[in-house]
Design an enzyme around this catalytic site. Structure first.
Site, mmCIF file in Angstrom:
data_model
loop_
_atom_site.group_PDB
_atom_site.id
_atom_site.type_symbol
_atom_site.label_atom_id
_atom_site.label_comp_id
_atom_site.label_asym_id
_atom_site.label_seq_id
_atom_site.Cartn_x
_atom_site.Cartn_y
_atom_site.Cartn_z
ATOM 1 N N ARG A 1 -20.032 -21.428 -65.091
ATOM 2 C CA ARG A 1 -19.926 -22.776 -64.541
ATOM 3 C C ARG A 1 -21.255 -23.523 -64.590
ATOM 4 O O ARG A 1 -21.282 -24.748 -64.567
ATOM 5 C CB ARG A 1 -19.325 -22.745 -63.131
ATOM 6 C CG ARG A 1 -17.834 -22.383 -63.172
ATOM 7 C CD ARG A 1 -17.179 -22.388 -61.810
ATOM 8 N NE ARG A 1 -17.592 -21.243 -60.998
ATOM 9 C CZ ARG A 1 -16.901 -20.111 -60.871
ATOM 10 N NH1 ARG A 1 -15.752 -19.958 -61.505
ATOM 11 N NH2 ARG A 1 -17.369 -19.143 -60.122
ATOM 12 N N GLU B 1 -21.513 -7.314 -54.469
ATOM 13 C CA GLU B 1 -21.027 -6.693 -53.239
ATOM 14 C C GLU B 1 -20.710 -5.224 -53.500
ATOM 15 O O GLU B 1 -21.069 -4.335 -52.718
ATOM 16 C CB GLU B 1 -19.798 -7.443 -52.740
ATOM 17 C CG GLU B 1 -19.364 -7.026 -51.348
ATOM 18 C CD GLU B 1 -18.138 -7.816 -50.886
ATOM 19 O OE1 GLU B 1 -17.726 -7.601 -49.738
ATOM 20 O OE2 GLU B 1 -17.595 -8.610 -51.667
#
Lengths: 193, 286
Positions: free
Chosen positions: B173, B210
């Site tokens: 993006r 994560e």
């Protein structure tokens, strides 16, 4: 069609764009001469020329959507969309777009891949330009065209920086015209990073 | 109770139908809310120019809202969350200017009349990519040519006279926002990519996710030592991705002047991970 044969014969910008592209041999595998546009992006003038040529061609064509194919289509599509006042619609690999999508699969040399678009991003009847950095076999662009036609859009043209006619003299993909700025180079002598 | 109205038009998000003048100004159908007048703490577009008053405007864009902030005062409504998304959400844009205090140095949230349209155009998708995550979807902003144009303009206005010679954009993006900025300010665009995408010689930086790690790559030779560089991505969450980009650039001696994102998730404290690198965002989303 090549830009040079379509109104831009002798335009020095075409050579500047071609010279700015780097050829990387044997990437991603032996025998492939990879056309690397990142060196074009390192040349602000040549990058500007690239966008300008597309914008000049499409600004008066009442195009309301520019669809860019992940990921290098995301580099060329948005500047064109912004300049002509169109929406930008990303066409992505699977599972990247959140929310509701439609998918179209296409054939690779070995196996298949899939392109997705958001439901509702494009309305029936909208005029669409598809943008990618390069057209090779046309598999990806064909999938993109099918996705857009499935929602009732009209694909006006496919625009690529680099490409070749899929068959000599045939510049259409599923009936949609193809517009290309430069052809692939086979050597890497003219441009070094 | 209030009505949650789902717009058929893809280019609008799901809005809570409140009687806000700001909404009407943007052409959304207003009225019908049961709030009875302006909420305490709500900011109309006209009021956002009061630079002395730290007023906040809350935009609710999610279909599921479990509770409203207590700053809303009278009329705060609650309803029991569905099991699907028990996430408090909203977008806050405030008059926070760059602070000169030590711990906040160089942190800026933009303040501009164009921000409300940009903020409203971003769609929230609950439970993507996994349950509990409220995904900030910028693709709806790209469907609003005015909002997209304003987004780019806000960055260009900030950076155009700053001798920036490199805009580095993080895949994928960052590839949407970086190039238009680079073109407008006359800088190079350098893509920071996932592994094995860039051909030729690259340098790599591993960074934590994560669960597990990922790798970011940049071309050798794309950036020279001393070049003034901007790093662009659509959103900063924990800051891990931006830190990896900064490290890659600093390894080649670049001078990372600032990181710029459309959206920040301040609760994840990404800006703290950037250390001494300033961060500029348009929308701060809680």
């Amino acid at each position: 069609m090549f830009a040079e044969e379509n109104g831009l014969h002798g335009d020095p910008r075409i050579k500047a764009i071609s010279d700015a592209i780097r050829v990387v041999p044997h990437f991603p595998k032996p025998g492939i001469m990879f056309q690397d546009i990142t060196t074009l992006l390192l040349d602000p003038k040549a990058f500007r020329y690239t966008v300008d040529i597309f914008v000049d061609r499409y600004r008066d064509k009442k195009i309301s959507v520019v669809a860019g194919v992940e990921a290098r289509g995301f580099i060329f599509g948005p500047p064109i969309a912004l300049a002509i006042g169109a929406k930008f619609v990303p066409l992505r690999k699977p599972r990247k777009l959140p929310g509701e999508v439609i998918s179209e699969s296409y054939v690779l040399e070995y196996g298949t891949d899939c392109l997705e678009m958001h439901v509702g991003a494009v309305q029936p009847g909208e005029s669409v330009l598809i943008v990618d950095d390069l057209v090779a076999t046309g598999g990806t662009l064909s999938a993109a065209i099918r996705l857009l036609e499935r929602v009732g859009a009209e694909v006006v043209e496919c625009a690529c920086v680099i490409g070749l006619p899929l068959v000599k003299g045939n510049w259409r993909l599923n009936g949609v015209p193809l517009y290309v700025l430069v052809e692939p180079r086979l050597d890497d002598l003219e441009c070094t990073l | 109770m209030f009505n949650v109205e789902e717009r058929g038009d893809f280019s609008r998000s799901v809005f809570i139908n409140i009687n806000s003048p700001r909404r009407r100004e943007h052409g959304y159908v207003g009225g019908g809310g049961s709030w009875g007048g302006k909420r305490k703490g709500a900011v109309c577009r006209e009021e956002s120019n009061n630079s002395d008053v730290e007023e906040r405007c809350i935009t609710y864009r999610a279909p599921y809202v479990t509770s409203l902030l207590s700053t809303l005062g009278t009329g705060a409504l609650r309803f029991n969350p569905s099991s699907a998304a028990a996430v408090r959400t909203g977008t806050r844009y405030s008059n926070m200017a760059a602070s000169n205090s030590d711990h906040n140095q160089g942190y800026t949230v933009a303040k501009d009349d164009r921000i409300s349209r940009i903020s409203s155009s971003i769609r929230l998708i609950p439970d993507f990519p996994k349950p509990g995550i409220m995904f900030q979807d910028i693709t709806t902003m790209l469907l609003d040519p005015v909002a997209f144009r304003d987004t780019i303009d806000l960055f260009v206005e900030r950076y155009k006279e700053k001798n920036i010679s490199v805009v580095a954009g993080v895949e994928a993006r960052g590839f949407i926002f970086g190039p238009p900025i680079a073109l407008a300010i006359g800088a190079k665009f350098v893509p920071m990519r996932k592994p094995n995408k860039l051909p030729g010689a690259v340098i790599s930086e591993e960074y934590s996710l994560e669960y597990g790690t990922d790798i970011m790559e940049m071309h050798v030779g794309a950036v020279q030592a001393g070049e003034r560089t901007l790093v662009i991505d659509d959103l900063i969450a924990t800051g891990g991705t931006l830190v990896a980009a900064i490290k890659l650039l600093e390894r080649v001696g670049a001078n990372v002047v600032e990181c710029a994102c459309v959206i920040e998730l301040p609760d994840l404290k990404g800006r703290d991970r950037l250390g001494d690198k300033p961060l500029f965002v348009l929308v701060s989303s809680i």
